[in-house]
Motif scaffolding. Structure first.
Motif, PDB file in Angstrom:
ATOM      1  N   ARG A 175      44.354  40.549  40.397  1.00  0.00           N
ATOM      2  CA  ARG A 175      44.545  40.593  38.747  1.00  0.00           C
ATOM      3  C   ARG A 175      46.371  41.083  38.753  1.00  0.00           C
ATOM      4  NH1 ARG A 175      43.153  42.460  33.530  1.00  0.00           N
ATOM      5  NH2 ARG A 175      40.565  41.685  34.193  1.00  0.00           N
ATOM      6  N   LEU A 176      46.630  39.260  37.330  1.00  0.00           N
ATOM      7  CA  LEU A 176      48.257  39.614  37.440  1.00  0.00           C
ATOM      8  C   LEU A 176      48.887  40.721  36.995  1.00  0.00           C
ATOM      9  CD1 LEU A 176      49.611  36.474  37.659  1.00  0.00           C
ATOM     10  CD2 LEU A 176      50.417  37.002  35.037  1.00  0.00           C
ATOM     11  N   ASP A 177      50.208  40.794  37.385  1.00  0.00           N
ATOM     12  CA  ASP A 177      51.034  41.744  36.864  1.00  0.00           C
ATOM     13  C   ASP A 177      51.920  41.794  36.377  1.00  0.00           C
ATOM     14  OD1 ASP A 177      52.391  41.404  39.198  1.00  0.00           O
ATOM     15  OD2 ASP A 177      51.070  43.607  40.405  1.00  0.00           O
ATOM     16  N   SER A 217      43.397  34.853  36.215  1.00  0.00           N
ATOM     17  CA  SER A 217      43.277  35.151  38.147  1.00  0.00           C
ATOM     18  C   SER A 217      41.488  35.284  38.093  1.00  0.00           C
ATOM     19  CB  SER A 217      43.485  36.741  38.067  1.00  0.00           C
ATOM     20  OG  SER A 217      43.278  37.663  37.194  1.00  0.00           O
ATOM     21  N   LEU A 218      41.071  35.497  38.748  1.00  0.00           N
ATOM     22  CA  LEU A 218      40.049  35.166  39.334  1.00  0.00           C
ATOM     23  C   LEU A 218      38.609  36.509  38.752  1.00  0.00           C
ATOM     24  CD1 LEU A 218      38.126  34.373  41.109  1.00  0.00           C
ATOM     25  CD2 LEU A 218      38.037  36.335  42.640  1.00  0.00           C
ATOM     26  N   ASP A 219      39.200  37.194  38.162  1.00  0.00           N
ATOM     27  CA  ASP A 219      38.396  38.150  37.295  1.00  0.00           C
ATOM     28  C   ASP A 219      38.495  38.274  35.639  1.00  0.00           C
ATOM     29  OD1 ASP A 219      40.932  39.282  36.787  1.00  0.00           O
ATOM     30  OD2 ASP A 219      40.392  40.575  35.451  1.00  0.00           O
ATOM     31  N   ILE A 220      39.023  37.132  35.209  1.00  0.00           N
ATOM     32  CA  ILE A 220      39.601  36.092  34.167  1.00  0.00           C
ATOM     33  C   ILE A 220      38.539  35.362  34.043  1.00  0.00           C
ATOM     34  CG2 ILE A 220      40.613  35.139  32.314  1.00  0.00           C
ATOM     35  CD1 ILE A 220      40.852  38.301  32.490  1.00  0.00           C
ATOM     36  N   GLN A 221      38.217  34.571  35.130  1.00  0.00           N
ATOM     37  CA  GLN A 221      37.217  32.955  35.470  1.00  0.00           C
ATOM     38  C   GLN A 221      35.786  33.724  35.413  1.00  0.00           C
ATOM     39  OE1 GLN A 221      38.792  30.264  38.725  1.00  0.00           O
ATOM     40  NE2 GLN A 221      40.410  30.723  38.300  1.00  0.00           N
ATOM     41  N   LEU A 222      36.006  35.359  36.099  1.00  0.00           N
ATOM     42  CA  LEU A 222      34.282  35.577  36.086  1.00  0.00           C
ATOM     43  C   LEU A 222      33.777  35.840  34.733  1.00  0.00           C
ATOM     44  CD1 LEU A 222      34.919  37.741  39.683  1.00  0.00           C
ATOM     45  CD2 LEU A 222      32.840  35.586  38.996  1.00  0.00           C
ATOM     46  N   SER A 223      35.125  36.539  34.554  1.00  0.00           N
ATOM     47  CA  SER A 223      34.559  36.736  32.845  1.00  0.00           C
ATOM     48  C   SER A 223      34.482  35.588  31.834  1.00  0.00           C
ATOM     49  CB  SER A 223      35.701  37.385  31.753  1.00  0.00           C
ATOM     50  OG  SER A 223      35.671  39.266  32.945  1.00  0.00           O
ATOM     51  N   GLN A 224      35.156  34.856  31.826  1.00  0.00           N
ATOM     52  CA  GLN A 224      34.501  34.160  31.189  1.00  0.00           C
ATOM     53  C   GLN A 224      33.112  32.925  31.742  1.00  0.00           C
ATOM     54  OE1 GLN A 224      37.889  30.786  32.998  1.00  0.00           O
ATOM     55  NE2 GLN A 224      38.968  31.756  31.453  1.00  0.00           N
ATOM     56  N   PHE A 225      32.423  33.004  33.013  1.00  0.00           N
ATOM     57  CA  PHE A 225      31.359  32.519  33.208  1.00  0.00           C
ATOM     58  C   PHE A 225      30.673  33.130  33.188  1.00  0.00           C
ATOM     59  CE2 PHE A 225      27.739  33.671  36.100  1.00  0.00           C
ATOM     60  CZ  PHE A 225      27.514  32.189  36.430  1.00  0.00           C
ATOM     61  N   GLY A 245      43.579  44.840  50.782  1.00  0.00           N
ATOM     62  CA  GLY A 245      43.009  44.524  49.036  1.00  0.00           C
ATOM     63  C   GLY A 245      42.321  44.046  48.549  1.00  0.00           C
ATOM     64  N   ILE A 246      43.633  42.551  48.098  1.00  0.00           N
ATOM     65  CA  ILE A 246      43.181  41.118  47.909  1.00  0.00           C
ATOM     66  C   ILE A 246      41.389  40.795  49.115  1.00  0.00           C
ATOM     67  CG2 ILE A 246      43.842  38.990  48.233  1.00  0.00           C
ATOM     68  CD1 ILE A 246      45.950  39.476  49.142  1.00  0.00           C
ATOM     69  N   ILE A 247      41.054  40.814  49.455  1.00  0.00           N
ATOM     70  CA  ILE A 247      39.799  40.645  50.378  1.00  0.00           C
ATOM     71  C   ILE A 247      39.146  41.550  49.380  1.00  0.00           C
ATOM     72  CG2 ILE A 247      38.341  40.165  52.641  1.00  0.00           C
ATOM     73  CD1 ILE A 247      40.271  38.349  51.708  1.00  0.00           C
ATOM     74  N   GLN A 289      33.993  41.909  45.432  1.00  0.00           N
ATOM     75  CA  GLN A 289      34.296  42.537  44.566  1.00  0.00           C
ATOM     76  C   GLN A 289      33.468  41.009  43.423  1.00  0.00           C
ATOM     77  OE1 GLN A 289      33.300  45.889  43.223  1.00  0.00           O
ATOM     78  NE2 GLN A 289      33.647  45.395  45.982  1.00  0.00           N
ATOM     79  N   ALA A 290      34.897  39.819  43.243  1.00  0.00           N
ATOM     80  CA  ALA A 290      34.043  39.342  42.444  1.00  0.00           C
ATOM     81  C   ALA A 290      32.600  38.700  43.123  1.00  0.00           C
ATOM     82  CB  ALA A 290      35.439  38.166  42.511  1.00  0.00           C
TER      83      ALA A 290
END
Length: 508
Positions: free
Chosen positions: A243-245, A257-265, A326-328, A333-334
């Protein structure tokens, strides 16, 4: 001594000899597979991007098609629409570019760190300019009435009502970060930025949309009416797994970021289920996946390069390696979130040889012992190797956790590095050269202003001779070569062609 023997069996409820029928692809990732999200959100990716295949800018950071397009072709599926590219929504009577949390001031790391939206007024204006530009293009191309009926007529832009309702967030930001006197002193700057935004917009009408009897305005980024019959592309250039900081925003990475893309999905899936329950028309249904398709679709994920690049720009190599677990973990989680949404077939790309990207080679202090036989930076590629090792371990763990899912790990690194190692044999010139733009001076994906005139980067005369299009992203020709290398499964674990990726691997 205990001896463990692992046998990889390819199995399917229908039998291992059967190919898979994927009704759709849903892709998450970054600029390596972005087919228009950043272009729709932050302003159009400019010419000469797109020149080799499309003959015009097409929202891609390349001169032509990306690997995700060749994947769709292999599966006999059509073009994958970018989720945020809403040009086919109904804008016949206008569009709404407003975004919650936006400011008149351009977003910076301080505003972003405080929680405000990066889609500031200037970004909304870029979106408007793209809507106008692409509408003119579609009319010039004499598109069928089904498309033009949902777009404003070109001559109506000068006759439309332009409403601007912003400024509250600018004041709120000032109040929580400054004294009242400082806020008052800064107001003229905000107003000047507002005036600059308004300049050139002629208001020919003075009544609101409701008074004019016009229909509901579509949100510009609400693209549910675009054609997603065979999947959607959520990938966004500049995106990260993390997630972007404020630190990452300052460097220039995308907030999507990836979690935002998941929320979009997740919203995408939820809204489609709602539309089917509401009994929408067959015309709308024809552009949406069927609810039952989500569990049968192929989920492709290609992301991680920007996380490593960000780490290398903001910390030591040792710290970058230490950040990988941490990234992995966030990546895993995604995948779990997608599985919870019914996803069962995953095609996961590892990251490529970042030490061979021309801009990384130019940016990094070179030492003889740190350069391999191809001119690539060993230390950066070692970080990519470590990322990929941990990613593969994570995929193995996910297989054990989700025995009902098929997860294919695709060694993009191996495919790309083999191309770089034997570039001339495959018809490419210097593997560390690039075709478009100039390092740090005139980037291919960004227009340069000189004496008030916007200048696009100049491409080389033969993009197909280069592996790198712009110093970061691969060319159309290189993407085609890599796609042909990976689609047959020879660099995958398990070694399964993409057409059979639905078959589960069982470790016994």
């Amino acid at each position: 001594m205990a001896v463990a023997i692992s046998l990889l069996l390819v199995a399917s409820l229908l039998g291992s000899s059967c190919g898979c029928h994927f009704p759709a692809i849903h892709n998450l990732g970054d600029s390596n597979s972005d087919t228009g999200s950043v272009s729709a959100t932050f302003g159009r990716v400019p010419w000469p991007c797109g020149e080799s295949f499309f003959g015009k800018p097409a929202g891609r950071y390349s001169d032509g098609r990306l690997i995700i397009v060749f994947i769709a072709n292999e599966l006999k599926l059509p073009f994958l629409s970018a989720y945020l590219d809403a040009i086919d929504s109904n804008f016949r009577h206008g569009a709404n570019f407003a975004a919650s949390g936006s400011t008149i001031q351009p977003a910076n790391n301080k505003l972003f760190g405080t929680g405000f939206n990066p889609l500031s007024l200037v970004i909304q204006l870029l979106q408007f300019q793209q809507l106008k530009e692409r509408t003119n293009e579609l009319y010039d191309q004499a598109k069928n009435p089904d498309i033009t009926d949902r777009l404003p007529r070109p001559e109506e832009f000068s006759k439309s009502l332009y409403i601007l309702d912003c400024g509250q967030n600018d004041l709120h930001y000032g109040i929580i970060t400054s004294t009242e006197d400082q806020v008052k002193a800064f107001i003229p700057t905000i107003i000047n930025q507002f005036a600059a935004a308004v300049e050139g917009m002629n208001q020919a009408m003075k009544r609101t949309t409701e008074k004019l009897g016009l229909p509901h305005l579509s949100a510009y980024l609400d693209s549910i009416d675009t054609n997603f019959r065979h999947g959607a592309n959520f990938a966004t250039g500049g995106s990260t797994i993390q997630r972007l900081d404020a630190r990452m925003f300052k460097i220039g990475y995308s907030p999507i970021s990836l979690d935002i893309q998941l929320s979009q999905f997740e919203q995408f899936k939820e809204r489609i289920n709602e539309l089917y329950k509401e009994g929408v028309s067959s015309n709308i249904k024809s552009k949406l996946p069927r609810p039952e398709d989500f569990s049968q679709a192929l989920y492709t994920v290609d992301i991680g390069q920007n996380d490593l690049d960000c780490a290398l720009k903001s910390m030591t190599e040792k710290q970058a390696i230490e950040s990988v677990p941490g990234i992995i973990n966030q990546f895993a989680q995604a995948v779990k979130r997608l599985h919870n949404q019914g996803a069962r077939t995953f095609w996961i790309h590892n990251t490529g040889p970042i030490g061979c990207l021309p801009f990384e080679v130019l940016d990094y202090p070179q030492q003889h012992e740190n350069v391999d036989q191809n001119g690539c930076l060993r230390s950066l590629n070692e970080i990519a190797h470590e990322f990929n090792r941990q990613l593969k371990d994570s995929v193995i763990q996910l297989r054990m956790q989700f025995p009902d899912a098929a997860l294919t790990y695709v060694d993009i690194y191996l495919a790309k590095y083999s191309l770089i190692s034997d570039a001339k044999h495959h018809g490419f010139v210097n593997p560390l050269g690039y075709c478009c733009g100039h390092h740090r001076d005139n980037l291919c994906w960004r227009k340069k202003t000189s004496n008030g005139t916007e200048i696009s980067a100049t491409p080389c005369s033969n993009p197909s001779a280069y592996i790198s299009w712009d110093g970061i992203h691969y060319s159309h020709a290189a993407n085609l070569w890599v796609a042909n290398k990976v689609l047959d499964g020879l660099v995958s674990d398990p070694p399964t062609p993409i057409t059979e990726a639905c078959h589960r691997s069982l470790n016994l």
